[in-house]
Design a protein around this motif. Structure first.
Motif, PDB file in Angstrom:
ATOM      1  N   UNK A   6       0.771  -1.136  -0.038  1.00  0.00           N
ATOM      2  CA  UNK A   6       0.014  -0.193   0.103  1.00  0.00           C
ATOM      3  C   UNK A   6       0.898   1.160   0.133  1.00  0.00           C
ATOM      4  N   UNK A   7       1.060   2.093  -1.166  1.00  0.00           N
ATOM      5  CA  UNK A   7       1.981   3.212  -1.383  1.00  0.00           C
ATOM      6  C   UNK A   7       1.158   4.232  -1.796  1.00  0.00           C
ATOM      7  N   UNK A   8       1.765   5.486  -1.955  1.00  0.00           N
ATOM      8  CA  UNK A   8       1.322   6.682  -2.153  1.00  0.00           C
ATOM      9  C   UNK A   8       0.388   6.645  -3.466  1.00  0.00           C
ATOM     10  N   UNK A   9      -0.935   6.983  -3.361  1.00  0.00           N
ATOM     11  CA  UNK A   9      -1.885   7.218  -4.363  1.00  0.00           C
ATOM     12  C   UNK A   9      -2.533   5.687  -4.600  1.00  0.00           C
ATOM     13  N   UNK A  10      -2.191   4.760  -3.951  1.00  0.00           N
ATOM     14  CA  UNK A  10      -2.539   3.521  -4.307  1.00  0.00           C
ATOM     15  C   UNK A  10      -2.816   2.683  -2.955  1.00  0.00           C
ATOM     16  N   UNK A  11      -3.575   3.052  -2.337  1.00  0.00           N
ATOM     17  CA  UNK A  11      -4.092   2.575  -0.838  1.00  0.00           C
ATOM     18  C   UNK A  11      -5.145   1.764  -0.757  1.00  0.00           C
ATOM     19  N   UNK A  12      -5.297   0.681  -0.001  1.00  0.00           N
ATOM     20  CA  UNK A  12      -6.714   0.107   0.384  1.00  0.00           C
ATOM     21  C   UNK A  12      -6.910   0.195   1.744  1.00  0.00           C
ATOM     22  N   UNK A  13      -5.883   0.712   2.433  1.00  0.00           N
ATOM     23  CA  UNK A  13      -6.062   0.727   4.105  1.00  0.00           C
ATOM     24  C   UNK A  13      -5.592   2.042   4.540  1.00  0.00           C
ATOM     25  N   UNK A  14      -5.937   2.390   5.618  1.00  0.00           N
ATOM     26  CA  UNK A  14      -5.763   3.715   6.369  1.00  0.00           C
ATOM     27  C   UNK A  14      -4.592   3.503   7.130  1.00  0.00           C
ATOM     28  N   UNK A  15      -3.524   3.860   6.573  1.00  0.00           N
ATOM     29  CA  UNK A  15      -2.140   3.583   7.285  1.00  0.00           C
ATOM     30  C   UNK A  15      -1.892   3.864   8.533  1.00  0.00           C
ATOM     31  N   UNK A  16      -2.280   5.243   8.978  1.00  0.00           N
ATOM     32  CA  UNK A  16      -2.055   5.478  10.222  1.00  0.00           C
ATOM     33  C   UNK A  16      -2.843   4.734  11.424  1.00  0.00           C
ATOM     34  N   UNK A  17      -3.878   4.215  11.013  1.00  0.00           N
ATOM     35  CA  UNK A  17      -4.648   3.178  11.924  1.00  0.00           C
ATOM     36  C   UNK A  17      -3.772   1.759  11.955  1.00  0.00           C
ATOM     37  N   UNK A  18      -3.443   1.491  10.791  1.00  0.00           N
ATOM     38  CA  UNK A  18      -2.582   0.350  10.645  1.00  0.00           C
ATOM     39  C   UNK A  18      -1.496   0.177  11.571  1.00  0.00           C
ATOM     40  N   UNK A  19      -0.734   1.347  11.232  1.00  0.00           N
ATOM     41  CA  UNK A  19       0.754   1.493  12.238  1.00  0.00           C
ATOM     42  C   UNK A  19       0.331   1.602  13.650  1.00  0.00           C
ATOM     43  N   UNK A  20      -0.736   2.355  13.945  1.00  0.00           N
ATOM     44  CA  UNK A  20      -0.746   2.590  15.478  1.00  0.00           C
ATOM     45  C   UNK A  20      -1.058   1.145  16.034  1.00  0.00           C
ATOM     46  N   UNK A  21      -1.925   0.334  15.518  1.00  0.00           N
ATOM     47  CA  UNK A  21      -2.320  -1.069  15.923  1.00  0.00           C
ATOM     48  C   UNK A  21      -1.247  -2.146  15.860  1.00  0.00           C
ATOM     49  N   UNK A  22      -0.138  -1.782  15.196  1.00  0.00           N
ATOM     50  CA  UNK A  22       1.129  -2.444  14.860  1.00  0.00           C
ATOM     51  C   UNK A  22       2.085  -2.318  15.942  1.00  0.00           C
ATOM     52  N   UNK A  23       1.651  -1.053  16.903  1.00  0.00           N
ATOM     53  CA  UNK A  23       2.484  -0.771  17.847  1.00  0.00           C
ATOM     54  C   UNK A  23       3.690   0.389  17.698  1.00  0.00           C
ATOM     55  N   UNK A  24       3.602   1.028  16.642  1.00  0.00           N
ATOM     56  CA  UNK A  24       4.266   2.066  16.228  1.00  0.00           C
ATOM     57  C   UNK A  24       4.170   3.472  16.646  1.00  0.00           C
TER      58      UNK A  24
END
Length: 414
Positions: A234-252
């Motif tokens: 999932x990269x700039x302009x081509x996402x399927x996910x909300x990256x900040x929420x995924x990163x938060x739940x990954x403990x970042x």
């Protein structure tokens, strides 16, 4: 009289020492062990990517897609007409146009699109036997070796996925994929480049780090597919996910006042990459970042420095069942279209965005441990760096290219 003066000075010195010691004790007192943990907010639904400003910007007046969108979301038509009336991001007519940084940024963003055909694909037919713990550690170390700052894994949840794709050939299709796990990582945005915000070097640095994140994500996804598992970058302009929420739940990190991921190492001064997959990987240990929420509550510096007042000063509010801060994305994006850059002023001036070095790491530890020190840290940051810091000089290798045109929006800061 002399003896009295001596006694007075002695008592004064003793009192000063005791006062200094007491103050130090109060500032260093580890109150976090007595503070109630702030509950992590879990969204109850999904975000429609079509409503995100980057997607709305791609709508072309006169097209069927344009008409359909504003029939579905009529409340967006007036604010969207406002940002379309401005010069636009990376426009030659923008307030801070600079031929080098703007054209270099365009080149990098265009280059990122060459990765789009590589973000997904079919895995090899035969799945390899894996040791999930060893594989997770190997992938983590590989991503760090490629230049990432932090890496984590999480189970995917429905709220991680956009409900509908808002950009590209899959516009309007369901975004969610049958992927059970996600790998999230952050890459650092250069402090010197970001400190020029909102001028050209900030958007150039954004482009550079989006490119780095894309390169890493595409590599990792391709590697997982060669092991026989599905994986999508999932990269700039081509996402399927909300990256900040995924990163938060990954403990970042945690979502801060400005609506961005706040990391313990660099604050919001990062870009995020994500790979989703059906490869079963052990999930990262959850970390409590209640201290970041508490610090954001009292700091408010990002709200103060925002040129368009898009960041709220108030405490978190319940929005669609979730207690959070919400920026005015229309106001923020309209300023981008005036300035021609992605601004970055809030990211640059956040006290958590200081360099990842010994001194600032000690400050971060003390902020984490002491509620009293958090107030002291805000006051000291304002004293040493300014409540509304001025933009730093453009790096020497870019000097001579920059044309700083005065923006009418700048006057809102005065």
């Amino acid at each position: 009289m002399t003896e009295l003066r001596i006694i007075f000075y002695e008592w004064f010195e003793i009192s000063l020492i005791w006062f200094t010691g007491l103050l130090a004790l109060l500032l260093l007192l580890p109150t976090r062990f007595f503070e109630k943990k702030i509950k992590r907010e879990i969204p109850g639904g999904q975000i429609n990517e079509k409503t995100v400003m980057f997607s709305r910007n791609l709508l072309k007046p006169g097209t069927e897609r344009y008409a359909n969108y504003y029939t579905e979301f009529p409340e967006h038509e007036v604010p969207d007409h406002n940002f379309r009336s401005k010069p636009g991001l990376l426009s030659e007519k923008a307030a801070f146009f600079d031929p080098f940084t703007f054209n270099a940024s365009k080149t990098i963003f265009e280059s990122i699109t060459s990765f789009y055909p590589l973000v997904d694909g079919e895995p090899v037919a035969e799945k390899m036997e894996i040791d999930s713990n060893k594989l997770r550690d190997s992938i983590r170390k590989w991503i760090l070796k490629e230049g990432a700052v932090s890496v984590g894994t999480t189970l995917t949840h429905e709220y991680h996925w956009y409900s509908v794709v808002g950009r590209g050939d899959d516009f309007g299709k369901k975004a969610q994929l049958p992927h059970s796990h996600a790998i999230a990582f952050t890459v650092e945005m250069d402090k010197k480049m970001m400190d020029t915000a909102p001028y050209g070097p900030t958007v150039l640095e954004s482009a550079r780090q989006y490119m780095k994140a894309a390169m890493i994500a595409v590599e990792v996804a391709a590697y997982i597919r060669k092991m026989g598992y599905h994986a999508r970058a999932h990269i700039d302009g081509n996402y399927r996910v909300v990256c900040p929420l995924v990163a938060r739940d990954a403990g970042l990190g945690e979502i801060g006042r400005m609506g961005l991921l706040m990391t313990p190492e660099l604050g919001p001064r990062v870009r995020i990459g994500v790979v989703t997959t059906d490869l079963p990987l052990p999930v990262s240990k959850q970390r409590d970042f209640s201290d970041m929420i508490r610090f954001c509550k009292i700091c408010k510096k990002c709200a103060d420095v925002c040129p368009c007042r898009a960041i709220p000063f108030d405490d978190r509010m319940e929005i669609e069942g979730v207690k959070r801060w919400q920026i005015n994305q229309e106001s923020c994006y309209t300023y981008w279209c005036i300035a021609g850059t992605d601004c970055g002023k809030c990211m640059s001036d956040c006290p958590y965005s200081h360099p990842d070095n010994l001194f600032h790491n000690i400050i971060r530890i003390l902020i984490r441990n002491s509620c009293i020190f958090r107030y002291f840290a805000v006051k000291m940051d304002n004293l040493f760096y300014g409540r509304r810091p001025k933009s730093k000089p453009v790096p020497e290798w870019l000097q001579g290219n920059v044309k700083n045109r005065k923006s009418t929006t700048d006057n809102r800061q005065s």
